[in-house]
Motif scaffolding. Structure first.
Motif, PDB file in Angstrom:
ATOM      1  N   TRP A 103       0.840  -1.199   0.000  1.00  0.00           N
ATOM      2  CA  TRP A 103       0.000   0.000   0.000  1.00  0.00           C
ATOM      3  C   TRP A 103       0.878   1.253   0.000  1.00  0.00           C
ATOM      4  O   TRP A 103       0.642   2.186  -0.763  1.00  0.00           O
ATOM      5  CB  TRP A 103      -0.929  -0.003   1.220  1.00  0.00           C
ATOM      6  CG  TRP A 103      -1.734   1.250   1.326  1.00  0.00           C
ATOM      7  CD1 TRP A 103      -2.939   1.505   0.741  1.00  0.00           C
ATOM      8  CD2 TRP A 103      -1.385   2.436   2.050  1.00  0.00           C
ATOM      9  NE1 TRP A 103      -3.353   2.771   1.057  1.00  0.00           N
ATOM     10  CE2 TRP A 103      -2.416   3.364   1.853  1.00  0.00           C
ATOM     11  CE3 TRP A 103      -0.292   2.792   2.835  1.00  0.00           C
ATOM     12  CZ2 TRP A 103      -2.403   4.628   2.422  1.00  0.00           C
ATOM     13  CZ3 TRP A 103      -0.265   4.062   3.395  1.00  0.00           C
ATOM     14  CH2 TRP A 103      -1.317   4.955   3.183  1.00  0.00           C
ATOM     15  N   ALA A 104       1.908   1.249   0.854  1.00  0.00           N
ATOM     16  CA  ALA A 104       2.800   2.415   0.947  1.00  0.00           C
ATOM     17  C   ALA A 104       3.516   2.665  -0.371  1.00  0.00           C
ATOM     18  O   ALA A 104       3.634   3.816  -0.813  1.00  0.00           O
ATOM     19  CB  ALA A 104       3.816   2.204   2.074  1.00  0.00           C
ATOM     20  N   LEU A 108       1.822   6.221  -0.901  1.00  0.00           N
ATOM     21  CA  LEU A 108       2.498   7.277  -0.138  1.00  0.00           C
ATOM     22  C   LEU A 108       3.038   8.381  -1.031  1.00  0.00           C
ATOM     23  O   LEU A 108       3.267   9.487  -0.576  1.00  0.00           O
ATOM     24  CB  LEU A 108       3.611   6.711   0.734  1.00  0.00           C
ATOM     25  CG  LEU A 108       3.133   5.988   1.983  1.00  0.00           C
ATOM     26  CD1 LEU A 108       4.321   5.598   2.849  1.00  0.00           C
ATOM     27  CD2 LEU A 108       2.149   6.816   2.781  1.00  0.00           C
ATOM     28  N   HIS A 109       3.215   8.089  -2.305  1.00  0.00           N
ATOM     29  CA  HIS A 109       3.701   9.112  -3.222  1.00  0.00           C
ATOM     30  C   HIS A 109       2.578   9.633  -4.110  1.00  0.00           C
ATOM     31  O   HIS A 109       2.834  10.292  -5.112  1.00  0.00           O
ATOM     32  CB  HIS A 109       4.864   8.565  -4.054  1.00  0.00           C
ATOM     33  CG  HIS A 109       5.998   8.124  -3.188  1.00  0.00           C
ATOM     34  ND1 HIS A 109       6.758   8.999  -2.458  1.00  0.00           N
ATOM     35  CD2 HIS A 109       6.455   6.887  -2.888  1.00  0.00           C
ATOM     36  CE1 HIS A 109       7.657   8.327  -1.756  1.00  0.00           C
ATOM     37  NE2 HIS A 109       7.491   7.041  -1.996  1.00  0.00           N
ATOM     38  N   ALA A 110       1.330   9.337  -3.715  1.00  0.00           N
ATOM     39  CA  ALA A 110       0.173   9.832  -4.466  1.00  0.00           C
ATOM     40  C   ALA A 110       0.083  11.344  -4.295  1.00  0.00           C
ATOM     41  O   ALA A 110       0.665  11.928  -3.385  1.00  0.00           O
ATOM     42  CB  ALA A 110      -1.105   9.170  -3.972  1.00  0.00           C
ATOM     43  N   SER A 111      -0.656  11.964  -5.177  1.00  0.00           N
ATOM     44  CA  SER A 111      -0.834  13.411  -5.081  1.00  0.00           C
ATOM     45  C   SER A 111      -1.611  13.732  -3.806  1.00  0.00           C
ATOM     46  O   SER A 111      -2.268  12.872  -3.237  1.00  0.00           O
ATOM     47  CB  SER A 111      -1.592  13.915  -6.301  1.00  0.00           C
ATOM     48  OG  SER A 111      -2.940  13.484  -6.233  1.00  0.00           O
ATOM     49  N   PRO A 117      -0.642   7.908  -8.573  1.00  0.00           N
ATOM     50  CA  PRO A 117       0.361   8.499  -9.469  1.00  0.00           C
ATOM     51  C   PRO A 117       0.453   7.773 -10.805  1.00  0.00           C
ATOM     52  O   PRO A 117       0.715   8.394 -11.832  1.00  0.00           O
ATOM     53  CB  PRO A 117       1.667   8.398  -8.689  1.00  0.00           C
ATOM     54  CG  PRO A 117       1.392   7.638  -7.459  1.00  0.00           C
ATOM     55  CD  PRO A 117      -0.081   7.457  -7.321  1.00  0.00           C
ATOM     56  N   ALA A 118       0.229   6.472 -10.827  1.00  0.00           N
ATOM     57  CA  ALA A 118       0.275   5.719 -12.091  1.00  0.00           C
ATOM     58  C   ALA A 118      -0.862   6.154 -13.002  1.00  0.00           C
ATOM     59  O   ALA A 118      -0.689   6.276 -14.215  1.00  0.00           O
ATOM     60  CB  ALA A 118       0.200   4.223 -11.812  1.00  0.00           C
TER      61      ALA A 118
END
Length: 134
Positions: A103-104, A108-111, A117-118
């Protein structure tokens, strides 16, 4: 007229997630449980790898042992050494840590709006408001 309520109140029913987090949800408990996935460790190894103070680590290990997540083994040879390892109950959390890690890695790097992000990149690199994705 409001519908008749059940004789059981949902607020009084136990919640498995909350009950679980009460046992494993502290920062230090999670760190120690995660660290012990790699196998048995001495107290000082855990202290170094978790960066916990001796007092905190000792308290957390005692709590986890009392709750049945951790085994303690004392080796009385000179020098005396104390080893800690996961019990079957503790090892049963390994897939949970794997899921949290997956999940991280994804989120965790999502907007800040929580967009995947993908999906943003697949959308031509633009966010919903038309600004370029970072």
């Amino acid at each position: 007229m409001p519908p008749e309520s059940d004789s059981t109140d949902d607020a009084d029913e136990p919640c498995s997630v909350i009950d679980s987090l009460e046992q494993i949800g502290s920062q230090w408990r999670l760190i120690v449980l995660h660290d012990l996935q790699g196998g048995e460790k001495r107290f000082n190894e855990l202290k170094r790898s978790t960066d916990a103070s001796s007092r905190t680590l000792s308290r957390v290990l005692d709590d986890l042992q009392e709750l049945g997540f951790v085994n303690r083994r004392l080796e009385e040879d000179a020098p005396v050494a104390t080893f800690y390892s996961l019990t079957p109950k503790g090892r049963s959390l390994c897939p949970v840590f794997d899921e949290i890690e997956a999940w991280a890695d994804e989120w965790l790097h999502a907007s800040p709006t929580g967009e995947d992000p993908a999906a943003v990149a697949a959308d031509g690199g633009e966010t919903d408001d038309g600004t370029p994705a970072e």
